[in-house]
Design a protein around this motif. Structure first.
Motif, PDB file in Angstrom:
ATOM      1  N   VAL A   6      17.441  51.168  37.577  1.00 40.15           N
ATOM      2  CA  VAL A   6      17.976  52.117  36.608  1.00 40.15           C
ATOM      3  C   VAL A   6      18.422  53.372  37.350  1.00 40.15           C
ATOM      4  O   VAL A   6      17.635  53.988  38.084  1.00 40.15           O
ATOM      5  N   LEU A  12      21.514  58.016  25.136  1.00 33.99           N
ATOM      6  CA  LEU A  12      21.630  56.822  24.293  1.00 33.99           C
ATOM      7  C   LEU A  12      22.356  57.192  23.012  1.00 33.99           C
ATOM      8  O   LEU A  12      22.109  58.264  22.434  1.00 33.99           O
ATOM      9  N   GLY A 244      13.508  56.302  24.235  1.00 33.16           N
ATOM     10  CA  GLY A 244      14.637  56.664  25.088  1.00 33.16           C
ATOM     11  C   GLY A 244      15.517  57.732  24.474  1.00 33.16           C
ATOM     12  O   GLY A 244      15.897  58.712  25.134  1.00 33.16           O
ATOM     13  N   ALA A 248      16.011  61.757  26.069  1.00 31.86           N
ATOM     14  CA  ALA A 248      17.274  61.998  26.779  1.00 31.86           C
ATOM     15  C   ALA A 248      18.131  62.992  25.995  1.00 31.86           C
ATOM     16  O   ALA A 248      18.607  62.678  24.898  1.00 31.86           O
ATOM     17  N   SER A 251      20.994  62.580  22.965  1.00 30.20           N
ATOM     18  CA  SER A 251      20.986  61.218  22.426  1.00 30.20           C
ATOM     19  C   SER A 251      20.911  61.216  20.907  1.00 30.20           C
ATOM     20  O   SER A 251      20.324  62.106  20.285  1.00 30.20           O
ATOM     21  N   MET A 396      13.442  52.730  30.372  1.00 31.82           N
ATOM     22  CA  MET A 396      13.804  53.931  29.618  1.00 31.82           C
ATOM     23  C   MET A 396      13.448  55.211  30.385  1.00 31.82           C
ATOM     24  O   MET A 396      14.075  56.254  30.184  1.00 31.82           O
ATOM     25  N   LEU A 399      16.118  57.520  32.076  1.00 30.48           N
ATOM     26  CA  LEU A 399      16.859  58.568  31.373  1.00 30.48           C
ATOM     27  C   LEU A 399      16.375  59.964  31.749  1.00 30.48           C
ATOM     28  O   LEU A 399      17.117  60.945  31.589  1.00 30.48           O
ATOM     29  N   ALA A 424      20.825  47.631  26.062  1.00 29.74           N
ATOM     30  CA  ALA A 424      20.506  48.929  26.668  1.00 29.74           C
ATOM     31  C   ALA A 424      21.742  49.517  27.364  1.00 29.74           C
ATOM     32  O   ALA A 424      21.999  50.729  27.265  1.00 29.74           O
ATOM     33  N   ARG A 425      22.502  48.681  28.036  1.00 30.33           N
ATOM     34  CA  ARG A 425      23.742  49.163  28.693  1.00 30.33           C
ATOM     35  C   ARG A 425      24.718  49.674  27.653  1.00 30.33           C
ATOM     36  O   ARG A 425      25.330  50.739  27.823  1.00 30.33           O
ATOM     37  N   LEU A 429      22.279  53.183  28.808  1.00 32.90           N
ATOM     38  CA  LEU A 429      21.348  53.176  29.934  1.00 32.90           C
ATOM     39  C   LEU A 429      22.037  52.547  31.151  1.00 32.90           C
ATOM     40  O   LEU A 429      22.612  51.457  31.059  1.00 32.90           O
ATOM     41  N   LEU A 431      21.597  50.518  33.657  1.00 31.87           N
ATOM     42  CA  LEU A 431      20.620  49.510  34.045  1.00 31.87           C
ATOM     43  C   LEU A 431      21.322  48.307  34.682  1.00 31.87           C
ATOM     44  O   LEU A 431      22.300  47.792  34.131  1.00 31.87           O
TER      45      LEU A 431
END
Length: 434
Positions: A6, A12, A244, A248, A251, A396, A399, A424-425, A429, A431
């Motif tokens: 990551v 997010l 997350g 962050a 977000s 997470m 972040l 998640a991408r 994120l 990742l």
């Protein structure tokens, strides 16, 4: 997909629907197979754990078809219609499947054996096998009380009035399921509320579960009738994005159709106590379970002493909560969580090792942990020890990291959250999986 990397920072955003609830997916296959008639399941979690349950019932002669993504049709064989499997039933990494199936198989006329992977083979099973033995079941474990489990069929079961020493939905469910074949009434009293999916679903399949405060009871000798099951999105999987998006800056996420069973919402309550901006909207019911859309905005968090009454209601979400605690101002203290030490890993120690490797100060206690919050993480490498929730939680953490985080042994993420990396991408994120 054994290693996650990551990159630091990011936000997010967007709308997402995480996979179906694992606990409800397991139970939908079990009760559908034991009911009379055709049960249709939508939203089924097609992760390795739940597929192990599905394949186990196929091996016992239950016709089960996968019609499409999350769509399963089960031709129920009734409480006395299962057939002896040709060999051991492999539960993979799933403690839920093994413990609940132990209760089901205790009432069958045939012998059976339950096995699992290396992680599951280390997990304690006497907490289930001992109360089942008091009902008349004949179950052998290893000398250490771990799998494999060998269950002798044909043992007459008698009702029991069992008082749990430690709150555990898996133990409660195994006893209640065995009670379907027992003579008389079977009751379980729990010291604190745990998830009640088994009780709700048994009622939905026509088996009356009576409640008297902390005591739940079933009466043997009845029948289950086929039903339709709409599996909501899993709040345990949503928890990673709740954390997350909370930590962050900038977000904002909306998580759709999430199960908000009151025995499962401890993660929301705990994060709100820490200052999280979480809104539960559009509340409704699906298949006997309360669901809602959950909106979360980034917010400054503060350390807290986690109320002990919330611990059983968030037992699977603590790895993610620990990541939130590391980003909070001040100290977060967890006690009364001994159960975390007998999950897929010792989640207290494994999370503590990972937090410390990423520059977070924490102190392990026998039943919990003290985490000193701050700016976040320094980057580095952690080992998830094959525990899916550990791996996703530390993902997470990226972040709020100042350098890349590398997470080893992540293959078991597929047991509960297939598609985690892509979702998640898409949410933001950075990742990579290799």
């Amino acid at each position: 997909m054994n290693t996650f990397t990551v990159q630091p920072g990011g936000t997010l955003s967007g709308v997402a629907r995480v996979p179906g609830d694992k606990s409800i997916s397991h139970r939908s296959i079990m009760l559908g197979a034991l009911a009379e008639g055709e049960t249709r399941v939508s939203g089924f979690l097609e992760g390795a754990d739940c597929l192990a349950t599905l394949e186990a019932f196929r091996a016992m002669g239950v016709p089960i078809e996968r019609k499409g993504p999350g769509e399963v049709v089960i031709q129920g064989q009734g409480l006395h219609g299962l057939q002896e499997p040709d060999g051991p039933l492999d539960m993979g990494n799933s403690g839920t499947a093994m413990r609940l199936l132990c209760g089901v198989l205790a009432g069958q006329a045939f012998d059976s054996e339950l096995i699992g992977d290396e992680s599951l083979t280390r997990r304690p099973m006497r907490r289930v096998t001992d109360p089942l033995a008091r009902m008349g079941a004949q179950i052998e474990t290893s000398e250490a009380g771990t799998p494999p489990l060998r269950i002798r069929g044909g043992a007459p079961l008698r009702g029991t009035d069992h008082v749990l020493q430690v709150a555990s939905a898996q133990v409660k469910s195994a006893i209640l399921l065995a009670g379907l074949w027992a003579e008389g009434k079977t009751c379980v009293t729990e010291p604190a509320p745990t998830r009640d999916h088994t009780e709700r679903m048994l009622n939905g399949f026509g088996c009356v579960v009576t409640r008297d405060g902390p005591k739940a009871c079933v009466t043997g000798g009845g029948r289950l009738q086929a039903s339709s099951v709409d599996v909501p999105a899993d709040i345990s999987s949503a928890a990673f994005f709740l954390v997350g998006a909370s930590i962050a800056t900038g977000s904002q996420m909306r998580l759709a159709h999430v199960g908000i069973n009151p025995t499962r919402t401890g993660v929301i309550d705990i994060l709100r106590l820490m200052g999280a901006d979480i809104r539960v909207e559009n509340q409704r019911e699906a298949g006997g379970e309360p669901v809602a859309d959950i909106e979360v905005h980034a917010a400054p968090l503060k350390g807290i002493e986690i109320p002990t009454e919330l611990v059983p209601l968030a037992i699977d979400e603590f790895p993610a909560i620990f990541v939130a605690a590391a980003c909070a101002e001040g100290e977060t203290v967890l006690t009364g969580a001994e159960e975390l030490r007998v999950k897929e890993s010792d989640r207290i120690q494994v999370m503590a090792d990972g937090l410390q490797a990423l520059g977070v100060q924490c102190t392990v206690q026998p039943d919990g942990i003290r985490i000193q919050g701050g700016e976040g993480f320094s980057g580095g490498e952690v080992d998830s020890h094959g525990d899916h929730r550990i791996a996703m939680s530390f993902a997470m953490a990226g972040l709020r990291s100042s350098a890349p985080i590398r997470i080893r042994d992540c293959a078991n993420v597929a047991t509960s959250f297939p598609g985690f990396v892509d979702l998640a991408r898409t949410a933001g994120l950075a990742l990579e999986a290799a």
